[in-house]
Design a protein around this motif. Structure first.
Motif, short mmCIF file in Angstrom:
data_model
loop_
_atom_site.label_atom_id
_atom_site.label_comp_id
_atom_site.label_asym_id
_atom_site.label_seq_id
_atom_site.Cartn_x
_atom_site.Cartn_y
_atom_site.Cartn_z
N HIS A 82 0.80 -1.24 0.00
CA HIS A 82 0.00 0.00 0.00
C HIS A 82 0.83 1.29 0.00
N THR A 83 2.05 1.27 0.55
CA THR A 83 2.88 2.48 0.57
C THR A 83 4.27 2.17 0.03
N HIS A 84 4.95 3.21 -0.37
CA HIS A 84 6.32 3.07 -0.86
C HIS A 84 7.23 2.50 0.23
N GLU A 85 7.10 3.00 1.43
CA GLU A 85 7.96 2.56 2.54
C GLU A 85 7.78 1.07 2.81
N ASN A 86 6.54 0.61 2.81
CA ASN A 86 6.30 -0.82 3.05
C ASN A 86 6.84 -1.67 1.91
N ALA A 87 6.73 -1.18 0.68
CA ALA A 87 7.24 -1.92 -0.48
C ALA A 87 8.77 -2.04 -0.40
N VAL A 88 9.44 -0.97 0.01
CA VAL A 88 10.89 -1.02 0.18
C VAL A 88 11.25 -2.08 1.22
N LYS A 89 10.54 -2.10 2.33
CA LYS A 89 10.80 -3.10 3.38
C LYS A 89 10.62 -4.52 2.85
N GLN A 90 9.52 -4.74 2.12
CA GLN A 90 9.27 -6.08 1.59
C GLN A 90 10.36 -6.51 0.62
N LEU A 91 10.67 -5.67 -0.35
CA LEU A 91 11.66 -6.05 -1.36
C LEU A 91 13.05 -6.20 -0.75
N ILE A 134 15.97 -1.43 -6.10
CA ILE A 134 14.65 -1.48 -5.49
C ILE A 134 13.95 -0.13 -5.67
N GLU A 135 14.62 0.95 -5.36
CA GLU A 135 14.03 2.29 -5.50
C GLU A 135 13.67 2.58 -6.96
N HIS A 136 14.57 2.22 -7.87
CA HIS A 136 14.32 2.46 -9.29
C HIS A 136 13.07 1.70 -9.75
N TYR A 137 12.98 0.43 -9.36
CA TYR A 137 11.81 -0.37 -9.73
C TYR A 137 10.53 0.23 -9.17
N LEU A 138 10.52 0.55 -7.89
CA LEU A 138 9.32 1.08 -7.26
C LEU A 138 8.91 2.42 -7.87
N ASN A 145 -0.32 -2.23 -4.78
CA ASN A 145 -1.53 -3.03 -4.54
C ASN A 145 -1.30 -4.50 -4.87
N CYS A 146 -0.02 -4.92 -4.90
CA CYS A 146 0.33 -6.30 -5.23
C CYS A 146 1.03 -6.97 -4.05
N ALA A 147 0.56 -8.16 -3.69
CA ALA A 147 1.22 -8.92 -2.62
C ALA A 147 2.68 -9.15 -3.01
N GLY A 148 3.59 -8.84 -2.11
CA GLY A 148 5.00 -9.02 -2.39
C GLY A 148 5.66 -7.86 -3.12
N SER A 149 4.92 -6.80 -3.39
CA SER A 149 5.48 -5.56 -3.96
C SER A 149 6.11 -5.70 -5.34
N ALA A 150 5.67 -6.66 -6.14
CA ALA A 150 6.24 -6.83 -7.47
C ALA A 150 5.20 -7.40 -8.42
#
Length: 191
Positions: A82-91, A134-138, A145-150
């Motif tokens: 749901h957020t950029h910060e959470n996606a960074v943590k997941q990846l 990771i930052e570039h991809y995000l 809105n995707c499980a696993g941030s990818a």
């Protein structure tokens, strides 16, 4: 008999269009909170069934498709960031490691009450990504809105070293190989 996709996911809708059969879409309105003590596989399986059965009263003579996906890393459930910060943590947690995506599917016949359900796991082995990658991809894809941030169907494929499983469509959220078999069992062959 109508075919109904009980999902608001644009990814599942796109996958189902590949089968070239007419269908309608509805929102299943199901609480997706995992139950205490439930494994990720059990959560996905329970929710797929609940999503398929939820709209049955509105579609009394239909085959209703429900699907749910839970991603896990070492048994830990990875939800939608749901957020950029959470996606960074997941990846960051996932880099150089394997994530199992548990995708469950249910086909419910609202006329007969018959249901077919199955959980189809798919394993994704992520590359050893740098923080900059990771930052570039995000920044480019924003898969919040995707499980696993990818999103493997998009630029997310660049994050992946290899994948293994019975149906690559299950990774996107709708296992078409299993669905085709289920539809045939209900007298609705795809070809």
């Amino acid at each position: 008999m109508k075919l109904i996709l009980a999902s608001t996911s644009p990814y599942r809708r796109e996958l189902l269009t590949r089968l070239k059969i007419p269908f309608e879409v509805c929102s299943p309105e199901v609480d997706e909170t995992p139950l205490t003590g439930e494994t990720p596989e059990q959560t996905a399986y329970r929710l797929a069934i609940a999503k398929a059965k939820a709209p049955a009263k509105s579609f009394p003579d239909s085959l209703i498709i429900g699907s749910d996906q839970v991603a896990t890393l070492d048994g830990l459930q990875l939800g939608k960031p749901h957020t950029h910060e959470n996606a960074v943590k997941q990846l960051t947690m996932m880099r150089g490691r394997s994530v199992v995506f548990h995708t469950a599917l249910c086909l419910y016949n609202s006329r007969t009450g018959n249901s077919q359900a199955r959980e189809i796991p798919f394993t994704v082995h992520f590359r050893k990504l740098t923080d900059a990658q990771i930052e570039h991809y995000l920044f480019k894809e924003q898969p919040y809105n995707c499980a696993g941030s990818a999103k493997s169907e998009g630029l997310g494929i660049a994050l992946i070293e290899k994948m293994s499983g019975d149906d690559p469509n299950s990774l996107i959220g709708l296992p078409l190989i299993a669905l085709i078999e289920m539809l045939e069992n209900e007298g609705m062959p795809v070809i």
